[in-house]
Enzyme design. Structure first.
Site, PDB file in Angstrom:
ATOM      1  CG  ASP A 137      -1.622  -1.300   1.116  1.00 34.68           C
ATOM      2  OD1 ASP A 137      -1.887  -1.736   0.078  1.00 34.68           O
ATOM      3  OD2 ASP A 137      -1.898  -1.725   2.174  1.00 34.68           O
ATOM      4  NE  ARG A 138       5.357   5.075  -4.650  1.00 32.86           N
ATOM      5  CZ  ARG A 138       5.600   5.158  -5.527  1.00 32.86           C
ATOM      6  NH1 ARG A 138       5.217   4.455  -6.856  1.00 32.86           N
ATOM      7  NH2 ARG A 138       6.412   6.317  -5.758  1.00 32.86           N
TER       8      ARG A 138
END
Length: 90
Positions: free
Chosen positions: A47-48
Site C-alpha cells: 500500500d505505497r
C-alpha cells in the site's frame, strides 16, 4: 520520504536508501538475492500511498514463498492506527 533503492533521478552516490540501510544492518550475504544487487532482500511494497510498509526477506526461500503468497492473494493485512492528540474535523 526515503528512496527504496537508487533509481532514475537519484544520485549514484546516494547512500540514504532503504536498501543501503538493510545492507548495513544485515550484510549483503544475509539478504535474499532473487532481485539481484539492486534489490537485495526487497520483496514487496504494501500500500505505497497508505502505510509505506516494505517487506524484506533474509533468504531466497522465504522471499520466494512470500512472493507466491502475494500472487495467490493469500496475504492478510491488518492496520493499527496510533494518533497523538485529537484529530481535527475536516
Amino acid at each position: 520520504g526515503m528512496l527504496v533503492h537508487p533509481g532514475a533521478g537519484s544520485s549514484s552516490g546516494d547512500k540514504n536508501t532503504l536498501l543501503d540501510g538493510l545492507i548495513w544492518h544485515c550484510g549483503p550475504q544475509q539478504l535474499s538475492s532473487i532481485n539481484g544487487p539492486a534489490g537485495l532482500g526487497i520483496v514487496h511494497r504494501l500500500d505505497r500511498g497508505t502505510s509505506g510498509v516494505i517487506v524484506a526477506a533474509k533468504d531466497n526461500l522465504t522471499h520466494a514463498l512470500l512472493v507466491m503468497q502475494w500472487h495467490q492473494h493469500s496475504v492478510g493485512k491488518d492496520y493499527l492506527v496510533l494518533v497523538e492528540g485529537e484529530p481535527s474535523v475536516a
